[in-house]
Design an enzyme around this catalytic site. Structure first.
Site, PDB file in Angstrom:
ATOM      1  N   GLU A 462       0.798  -1.226   0.000  1.00  0.00           N
ATOM      2  CA  GLU A 462       0.000   0.000   0.000  1.00  0.00           C
ATOM      3  C   GLU A 462       0.833   1.279   0.000  1.00  0.00           C
ATOM      4  O   GLU A 462       0.273   2.371  -0.084  1.00  0.00           O
ATOM      5  CB  GLU A 462      -0.977  -0.017   1.183  1.00  0.00           C
ATOM      6  CG  GLU A 462      -2.059  -1.062   1.023  1.00  0.00           C
ATOM      7  CD  GLU A 462      -2.947  -1.208   2.238  1.00  0.00           C
ATOM      8  OE1 GLU A 462      -4.045  -1.772   2.105  1.00  0.00           O
ATOM      9  OE2 GLU A 462      -2.536  -0.758   3.336  1.00  0.00           O
ATOM     10  N   GLU A 605      -0.587  -5.491  15.157  1.00  0.00           N
ATOM     11  CA  GLU A 605      -0.458  -5.492  13.699  1.00  0.00           C
ATOM     12  C   GLU A 605       0.993  -5.422  13.251  1.00  0.00           C
ATOM     13  O   GLU A 605       1.388  -6.085  12.290  1.00  0.00           O
ATOM     14  CB  GLU A 605      -1.249  -4.334  13.092  1.00  0.00           C
ATOM     15  CG  GLU A 605      -1.208  -4.318  11.583  1.00  0.00           C
ATOM     16  CD  GLU A 605      -2.090  -3.239  10.986  1.00  0.00           C
ATOM     17  OE1 GLU A 605      -2.280  -3.249   9.768  1.00  0.00           O
ATOM     18  OE2 GLU A 605      -2.595  -2.391  11.748  1.00  0.00           O
TER      19      GLU A 605
END
Length: 668
Positions: A462, A605
């Site tokens: 991304e 994460e």
């Protein structure tokens, strides 16, 4: 192996040993410190109850599939429920508070899906508090309290409910219902979600061993008073449930039926049914590692969390943080299909199918999105909620341009057929493959040489925004198109010639022997695995030498500070398949250790964040075990069982319940 790599591997192993839980075993995680505490979701696929270090209290409750607007920007967000298991407990007129207890410990039983907190209160009593979201009764939960007095004492126990700020117009009531000789006291709270989209109702009662106590309402609490004798253990429970108007026309009365049902069942019956439901899950899907307790705990903890966040036949999927928080608004991403789904497909196909049902139910909205942007077929949203419309915050370019999700969904559907070989199911769901294939044909641009490009996308990496010919986007489109052609052939459905033409001519760029992340890529840091995904889980790059070159190149390009956990899991799979035992194990450890948070090792994460539990990362780590070390391979004919690769730190690896025939494999 170079000395730098050896040093990093040694550091990981030492850290693993030091992080291991004291006094724990392969089924239990034990915490003796409340410092930097990150809780665990006691979840049953419908509700997630997050543990707290504060005695007799839960942190929050997450309701699966229930969304309303957030106050910040109106974007949909998964709803926090009324916390209905909380307890105020006083002994001899002294209230138990967080700072008045000693000898605190908490045990997570992965085998039974319970959290038990134990502590002492002054010199008066020792107390255990066990919470569970009932796996057998999906809208219900229970807190079991055991008190062992050190002297004769009087207790006052009151159930109270916390209503989160995002719920409004809360109303509570206490009623004593009667049916012939049965007296049924019920305490409940009802509120509306922020924008009034749903009504949320929770209701409880007390369960006792033997003769029950008379309940009394005091303010917004309901409870009882009891004299206890020294040394004689006393047990009671708060039992009830939570329902919403998303699932029930009348959530208030349905929520009250939960404690009424519990009253007729009793503590032990409810507890045993819950344990039995968990036992069935472990019987049909478990991973056993001999010789490495820490790895065993973490692998099983990852399985426990994935299993906790979904139920078969609910037509729900799994958000990145599961039912542990409102992280990412509880939306459904590619995390479901690419990172969590492969483990569920191998070990719990019925759970995997629920993820597909979720997408199938929202196909019309995906078709609408394609139309909105001038394309044909179906274009699935990057972030999806209960509506199936795009739910990404408008500032995030991913919502419009991270389009590989449409191929990820299609590939997941094909892989379910490949596992089950269920042609009737394929026929019923073929429309998903066809509509996504039509999207890609309309999305590509034909180049002067007859090849095709996909322009202006956000990649799986991304950090790469507004790029052309992103490797994973293009490759996933190729695989989705080819799978659709296979499905059409099996079903004798017409095949659009454009599917074949496009699938054979989409460009994937390379430079100096390395597959390019996107057209014009020049060695920039990448957020996560992109090119490496073409070798696994995709089947686009199959040449071993090419896979190795891409692995060695891109494993050094991944953001070491903020990159999410998944990349190391997929790199581990690939090194296993290359036969590199040391690197495969090192990346396996790297897939979870830097992201582990105290005291139980819940996933965050990235190594630089504190947002557990990151179920996506757990899914990637489990793929490293199943599809890497385990030698399991997804093929068009179902699961293939290759030789596998055993890390030298392990004595054996056993994977139980693989595929539709519940196969067990052992690697020694």
């Amino acid at each position: 192996m170079n000395s730098k790599f050896k040093l990093s591997l040694l550091t990981l192993i030492i850290s693993t040993i030091s992080f291991g839980q004291t006094k724990s075993d392969e089924w239990h995680l034990v915490a003796n410190s409340r410092e930097n505490y990150f809780g665990v979701a006691m979840a049953n696929g419908q509700i997630g109850i997050v543990t707290d270090d504060v005695p007799l209290k839960t942190k929050e409750i997450i309701l699966n599939g229930v969304y309303d607007g957030s106050p910040e920007n109106g974007i949909s967000r998964i709803v926090r429920g009324i916390e209905f298991l909380n307890l105020h407990l006083s002994i001899d007129g002294q209230e138990i508070l967080s700072n008045t207890i000693s000898d605190w410990s908490q045990v997570i039983s992965m085998k039974e899906g319970t959290s038990t907190t134990s502590f002492s209160f002054k010199n008066l009593a020792n107390i255990n508090y066990t919470i569970l979201a009932n796996r057998a009764v999906p809208y219900s939960a229970m807190a079991i309290v055991e008190i062992t007095p050190n002297k004769d004492i009087e207790i006052v126990a009151n159930n109270y409910m916390n209503v989160p700020d995002e719920l409004k117009e809360a109303k509570s009531q206490f009623r004593v219902l009667k049916d012939n000789q049965f007296i049924m006291p019920v305490f409940g709270t009802t509120a509306n979600t922020l924008n009034g989209k749903y009504t949320v109702s929770a209701a409880t009662t007390f369960l006792f061993d033997g003769t029950g106590e008379t309940l009394k309402q005091t303010g917004n609490e309901v409870g009882f008073t009891k004299n206890l004798l020294k040394g004689k253990k006393y047990r009671f429970a708060i039992a009830g449930g939570i329902c919403t108007s998303k699932d029930f026309t009348d959530p208030l009365n349905e929520s009250e039926r939960q404690p009424i049902y519990a009253l007729q069942q009793g503590i032990d019956n409810l507890l045993n049914r819950h344990k039995q439901a968990w036992a069935e899950l472990w019987k049909t899907g478990d991973i056993q590692i001999e010789g490495d307790l820490d790895a065993q705990q973490r692998v099983r903890f990852a399985l426990y969390n994935l299993y906790s966040y979904i139920r078969p036949e609910t037509r729900q999927s799994i958000a990145p943080m599961g039912l542990s928080s409102q992280g990412y608004n509880g939306h459904i991403f590619w995390d479901s299909e690419l990172w969590m789904y492969p483990t569920l497909l191998a070990l719990q196909p019925d759970m995997a199918k629920s993820c597909l049902d979720y997408r199938s139910d929202r196909l019309q909205k995906a078709k609408q999105k394609a139309t909105v942007y001038g394309y044909k077929g179906a274009m699935f949203p990057w972030e999806s909620d209960d509506t199936g419309e795009e739910a990404t915050p408008t500032w995030a370019l991913t919502g419009i341009f991270e389009q590989h999700i449409t191929a990820d969904v299609s590939i997941a559907f094909w892989n379910y057929y490949a596992l089950t070989q269920d042609k009737s199911w394929l026929q019923s769901e073929y429309k998903v493959l066809k509509e996504t294939a039509d999207f890609w044909v309309s999305r590509v641009v034909k180049n002067p040489d007859g090849s095709y490009s996909i322009l202006n996308v956000v990649g799986a990496d991304e950090y790469a925004q507004h790029v052309d010919d992103n490797a994973f986007t293009n490759a996933s489109a190729i695989e989705a198109l080819k799978n659709t052609i296979k499905a059409a052939t099996i079903l004798n459905e017409p095949i659009d010639p454009k599917w074949k033409d496009v699938s054979e001519k989409i460009i994937i760029h390379s430079k100096n022997g390395i597959t390019q992340n996107y057209k014009g890529y020049n060695g920039q840091t990448i957020k996560q695995a992109d090119v490496n995904l073409l070798a696994y889980p995709l089947h686009i790059i199959t040449d071993k030498a090419q896979i190795e070159r891409d692995l060695d190149y891109y494993s050094e390009k991944i953001d070491k500070k903020d990159g999410p956990a998944m990349a190391s899991g997929v790199v581990s799979v690939l090194y296993s398949r290359m036969g590199d035992k040391e690197k495969a194990y090192a990346y396996f450890v790297k897939s979870y250790l830097p992201n582990s948070r105290p005291p139980f090792g819940v996933f965050s994460e990235s190594s630089n964040s504190n947002n557990p539990y990151f179920a996506t990362g757990a899914g990637a780590m489990l793929q490293a075990v199943i599809y890497g070390f385990g030698g399991v391979e997804q093929t068009d004919s179902g699961l293939k069982y290759n030789k596998g690769l055993l890390p030298k730190q392990w004595k054996s690896l056993k994977i139980i319940g693989l595929g539709v025939d519940n196969k067990t494999i052992t690697i020694e």
